[in-house]
Design a protein around this motif. Structure first.
Motif, PDB file in Angstrom:
ATOM      1  N   LEU A 106      32.417 -19.379   2.387  1.00 55.54           N
ATOM      2  CA  LEU A 106      30.958 -19.219   2.073  1.00 55.54           C
ATOM      3  C   LEU A 106      30.656 -18.160   2.768  1.00 55.54           C
ATOM      4  O   LEU A 106      30.019 -17.102   2.269  1.00 55.54           O
ATOM      5  CB  LEU A 106      30.244 -20.674   2.293  1.00 55.54           C
ATOM      6  CG  LEU A 106      28.915 -20.346   1.870  1.00 55.54           C
ATOM      7  CD1 LEU A 106      28.672 -19.960   0.360  1.00 55.54           C
ATOM      8  CD2 LEU A 106      28.005 -21.416   2.368  1.00 55.54           C
ATOM      9  N   PHE A 154      31.985 -14.885   1.450  1.00 55.91           N
ATOM     10  CA  PHE A 154      31.464 -14.758  -0.290  1.00 55.91           C
ATOM     11  C   PHE A 154      30.163 -14.072  -0.092  1.00 55.91           C
ATOM     12  O   PHE A 154      29.667 -13.064  -0.662  1.00 55.91           O
ATOM     13  CB  PHE A 154      31.625 -15.948  -0.829  1.00 55.91           C
ATOM     14  CG  PHE A 154      30.978 -15.850  -2.296  1.00 55.91           C
ATOM     15  CD1 PHE A 154      31.411 -15.243  -3.380  1.00 55.91           C
ATOM     16  CD2 PHE A 154      29.455 -16.091  -2.271  1.00 55.91           C
ATOM     17  CE1 PHE A 154      30.971 -15.188  -4.635  1.00 55.91           C
ATOM     18  CE2 PHE A 154      28.839 -16.016  -3.660  1.00 55.91           C
ATOM     19  CZ  PHE A 154      29.750 -15.565  -4.676  1.00 55.91           C
ATOM     20  N   ALA A 203      26.785 -18.836  -5.482  1.00 53.94           N
ATOM     21  CA  ALA A 203      28.123 -19.470  -4.893  1.00 53.94           C
ATOM     22  C   ALA A 203      27.667 -21.085  -5.183  1.00 53.94           C
ATOM     23  O   ALA A 203      28.783 -21.784  -5.694  1.00 53.94           O
ATOM     24  CB  ALA A 203      27.966 -19.586  -3.268  1.00 53.94           C
ATOM     25  N   CYS A 217      28.932 -10.403  -1.311  1.00 53.65           N
ATOM     26  CA  CYS A 217      27.924 -10.622  -2.493  1.00 53.65           C
ATOM     27  C   CYS A 217      26.820  -9.405  -1.881  1.00 53.65           C
ATOM     28  O   CYS A 217      26.074  -8.689  -2.903  1.00 53.65           O
ATOM     29  CB  CYS A 217      27.700 -11.785  -2.592  1.00 53.65           C
ATOM     30  SG  CYS A 217      26.217 -12.098  -4.004  1.00 53.65           S
ATOM     31  N   GLN A 220      37.087 -18.229  -1.489  1.00 55.80           N
ATOM     32  CA  GLN A 220      36.609 -17.463  -0.391  1.00 55.80           C
ATOM     33  C   GLN A 220      35.734 -18.421   0.378  1.00 55.80           C
ATOM     34  O   GLN A 220      34.949 -19.357  -0.249  1.00 55.80           O
ATOM     35  CB  GLN A 220      35.737 -16.073  -0.539  1.00 55.80           C
ATOM     36  CG  GLN A 220      36.554 -15.150  -1.288  1.00 55.80           C
ATOM     37  CD  GLN A 220      35.633 -13.927  -1.649  1.00 55.80           C
ATOM     38  OE1 GLN A 220      34.326 -14.016  -1.930  1.00 55.80           O
ATOM     39  NE2 GLN A 220      36.107 -12.897  -0.931  1.00 55.80           N
ATOM     40  N   ASN A 234      23.890 -17.101  -2.172  1.00 50.37           N
ATOM     41  CA  ASN A 234      23.887 -18.666  -2.019  1.00 50.37           C
ATOM     42  C   ASN A 234      23.986 -19.434  -3.343  1.00 50.37           C
ATOM     43  O   ASN A 234      24.442 -20.262  -3.676  1.00 50.37           O
ATOM     44  CB  ASN A 234      23.110 -18.959  -1.130  1.00 50.37           C
ATOM     45  CG  ASN A 234      23.364 -20.430  -0.396  1.00 50.37           C
ATOM     46  OD1 ASN A 234      24.574 -20.553  -0.068  1.00 50.37           O
ATOM     47  ND2 ASN A 234      22.597 -21.345  -0.457  1.00 50.37           N
ATOM     48  N   THR A 261      32.570 -19.920  -5.027  1.00 49.24           N
ATOM     49  CA  THR A 261      32.930 -18.888  -4.296  1.00 49.24           C
ATOM     50  C   THR A 261      34.577 -18.121  -4.544  1.00 49.24           C
ATOM     51  O   THR A 261      34.619 -17.164  -3.873  1.00 49.24           O
ATOM     52  CB  THR A 261      32.946 -19.275  -2.584  1.00 49.24           C
ATOM     53  OG1 THR A 261      34.040 -20.182  -2.372  1.00 49.24           O
ATOM     54  CG2 THR A 261      31.795 -19.603  -2.412  1.00 49.24           C
TER      55      THR A 261
END
Length: 73
Positions: free
Chosen positions: A50, A53, A40, A57, A48, A37, A45
């Motif tokens: 969230l 993503f 991001a 990730c 993408q 997060n 992102t």
């Protein structure tokens, strides 16, 4: 040619072993989710969603650490 064949074989065997990693505990997954997060927020992102993503990730980080991927976070 033998080197290339050996490399492909090694990667194939590593992939088979990586799929059988242990399951990460909830605390590790929460820590990785926060880490992702933060990424991001800082870097975006890449277009993408969230949640998509974060899942990708977290799964990348889990795989790098030898854990199984998760289906949702």
């Amino acid at each position: 040619m033998k080197f290339l064949l050996g490399l492909v074989l090694s990667l194939t065997l590593f992939g088979a072993v990586a799929d059988e990693g242990e399951v990460a505990d909830a605390a590790l997954i929460a820590e990785l989710k926060q880490y992702c997060n933060d990424i991001a927020e800082e870097d975006g992102t890449g277009g993408q969603n969230l949640n998509t993503f974060l899942l990708e990730c977290v799964n990348n980080e889990l795989t790098n650490e030898g854990y199984q991927k998760v289906e949702k976070i």
